[in-house]
Design a protein around this motif. Structure first.
Motif, mmCIF file in Angstrom:
data_model
loop_
_atom_site.group_PDB
_atom_site.id
_atom_site.type_symbol
_atom_site.label_atom_id
_atom_site.label_comp_id
_atom_site.label_asym_id
_atom_site.label_seq_id
_atom_site.Cartn_x
_atom_site.Cartn_y
_atom_site.Cartn_z
ATOM 1 N N LEU A 1 0.880 -1.178 0.073
ATOM 2 C CA LEU A 1 0.002 0.027 0.075
ATOM 3 C C LEU A 1 1.017 1.312 0.056
ATOM 4 O O LEU A 1 0.549 2.191 -0.762
ATOM 5 C CB LEU A 1 -0.953 -0.144 1.328
ATOM 6 N N ARG A 2 1.796 1.193 0.820
ATOM 7 C CA ARG A 2 2.670 2.260 0.960
ATOM 8 C C ARG A 2 3.393 2.660 -0.435
ATOM 9 O O ARG A 2 3.607 3.878 -0.925
ATOM 10 C CB ARG A 2 3.655 2.253 2.007
ATOM 11 N N ARG A 3 3.826 1.668 -1.186
ATOM 12 C CA ARG A 3 4.449 1.754 -2.319
ATOM 13 C C ARG A 3 3.435 2.293 -3.538
ATOM 14 O O ARG A 3 4.115 2.818 -4.597
ATOM 15 C CB ARG A 3 5.034 0.360 -2.904
ATOM 16 N N LEU B 1 -0.041 2.767 8.118
ATOM 17 C CA LEU B 1 -1.192 3.040 7.274
ATOM 18 C C LEU B 1 -1.421 4.519 7.255
ATOM 19 O O LEU B 1 -1.527 5.283 5.973
ATOM 20 C CB LEU B 1 -2.369 2.401 7.400
ATOM 21 N N PHE B 2 -1.280 5.142 8.232
ATOM 22 C CA PHE B 2 -1.607 6.850 8.364
ATOM 23 C C PHE B 2 -0.557 7.383 7.820
ATOM 24 O O PHE B 2 -0.762 8.371 6.880
ATOM 25 C CB PHE B 2 -1.688 7.106 9.841
ATOM 26 N N MET C 1 -3.470 -4.484 -4.506
ATOM 27 C CA MET C 1 -4.283 -3.469 -3.733
ATOM 28 C C MET C 1 -5.728 -3.445 -4.205
ATOM 29 O O MET C 1 -5.832 -2.808 -5.107
ATOM 30 C CB MET C 1 -3.649 -2.197 -3.691
ATOM 31 N N ASP C 2 -6.658 -4.126 -3.688
ATOM 32 C CA ASP C 2 -8.101 -3.851 -4.128
ATOM 33 C C ASP C 2 -8.758 -2.864 -3.395
ATOM 34 O O ASP C 2 -8.654 -2.527 -2.203
ATOM 35 C CB ASP C 2 -8.737 -5.199 -3.728
ATOM 36 N N CYS C 3 -9.358 -2.062 -4.381
ATOM 37 C CA CYS C 3 -9.816 -0.785 -3.849
ATOM 38 C C CYS C 3 -11.159 -0.283 -4.713
ATOM 39 O O CYS C 3 -11.421 -1.044 -5.924
ATOM 40 C CB CYS C 3 -8.883 0.347 -3.741
ATOM 41 N N VAL C 4 -12.118 0.659 -4.445
ATOM 42 C CA VAL C 4 -12.978 1.096 -4.907
ATOM 43 C C VAL C 4 -13.122 2.630 -4.889
ATOM 44 O O VAL C 4 -12.835 3.098 -3.837
ATOM 45 C CB VAL C 4 -14.509 0.509 -4.503
ATOM 46 N N LEU C 5 -13.260 3.382 -5.944
ATOM 47 C CA LEU C 5 -13.335 4.789 -6.130
ATOM 48 C C LEU C 5 -14.429 5.301 -6.276
ATOM 49 O O LEU C 5 -15.285 5.170 -7.280
ATOM 50 C CB LEU C 5 -12.336 5.273 -7.055
ATOM 51 N N PHE C 6 -15.178 5.982 -5.375
ATOM 52 C CA PHE C 6 -16.273 6.849 -5.481
ATOM 53 C C PHE C 6 -16.234 8.129 -5.900
ATOM 54 O O PHE C 6 -15.685 8.946 -5.165
ATOM 55 C CB PHE C 6 -17.119 6.719 -4.082
#
Length: 257
Positions: A18-20, A55-56, A234-239
């Motif tokens: 995630l950081r990369r 994460l932050f 990294m699975d994610c969703v953009l709203f």
């Protein structure tokens, strides 16, 4: 308003990946806010102050959690003291932490709610539907409101999505670590996906070494689960959310390799 919601981050490998990847994605998509489920972000399961801090520091604005929230006792005080991290709101009220947080961006404010399912998961918790009703009555609640529903049953997730339709900006599911292909804008304007997926090792069973899960399934005996190595995703969703109405315009499902 572009809000990215990231599926369950698994262990140090998921945190490092995630950081990369997150900074470049944030720039490319013009992302305003990042929400990530971090309940599995610590090696050995659960979440710790160190994994939350990672994460932050990597660009996550709000951390949500789930059924492994209280696996590590060192997180208890952190949950009480740190505003941008939430635990399921339908835990008993005296449990450490809080189930709703408000992120103030100056020009706008965003509420983030965390709920947990009770079907096949934690049946002793308060009803997530009634808990959501109560939270939406919070005084001065921002127009933009995002819900992470950490649940096992797809039927329960979809039901809560339709129940919340038009009353929250977006609802994304977490917990199963498998990204679903049903991203949509519901009839009354709520963005929805049944499960955002997982951030962690691709060649794994929910982030765990496959051979260990197979051994557990076949022997029915206790097996120590270790997170897998290798290439990550990294699975994610953009709203894309309209700031004036608080409703979703478009939903984009992503899996970053």
């Amino acid at each position: 308003m572009q809000i990215l919601c990231i599926g369950d981050v698994v262990g140090s490998h998921g945190c490092d990946f995630l950081r990369r990847r997150l900074p470049a994605l944030r720039r490319m998509k013009g992302i305003d806010v990042v929400i990530a489920n971090g309940e599995n972000s610590s090696d050995g399961n659960g979440i710790t102050p160190a994994s939350a801090g990672h994460l932050f520091d990597s660009g996550v604005d709000v951390i949500t959690t789930g059924n492994h929230t209280y696996r590590r006792r060192e997180i208890y005080d952190y949950l009480d003291e740190t505003q941008p991290i939430v635990r399921p709101a339908n835990f008993p009220p005296d449990a450490p932490g809080h189930g709703l947080t408000v992120l103030d961006l100056g020009r706008t404010r965003i509420a983030v709610i965390n709920l947990m399912g009770t079907v096949y998961l934690e049946e002793h918790l308060a009803c997530p539907f009634r808990t959501l009703d109560a939270l939406l009555k919070t005084p001065d609640l921002p127009k933009i409101c995002i819900v992470d529903f950490h649940a096992e049953a797809t039927g329960e997730k979809r039901a809560l999505g339709y129940y919340a339709d038009g009353r929250v900006s977006a609802l994304f599911g977490t917990h199963t670590h498998v990204q679903t292909a049903d991203e949509t804008v519901l009839p009354h304007g709520t963005g929805y996906i049944t499960d955002a997926g997982m951030t962690g090792p691709v060649e794994s069973v929910l982030g765990v070494k496959a051979e260990l899960v197979i051994k557990k399934q076949m022997s029915k005996l206790p097996v120590r689960f270790d997170f897998a190595d290798g290439d990550c995703k990294m699975d994610c969703v953009l709203f894309d959310i309209d700031e004036k109405t608080g409703l979703t315009r478009t939903v984009e499902r992503l899996s970053i390799r």
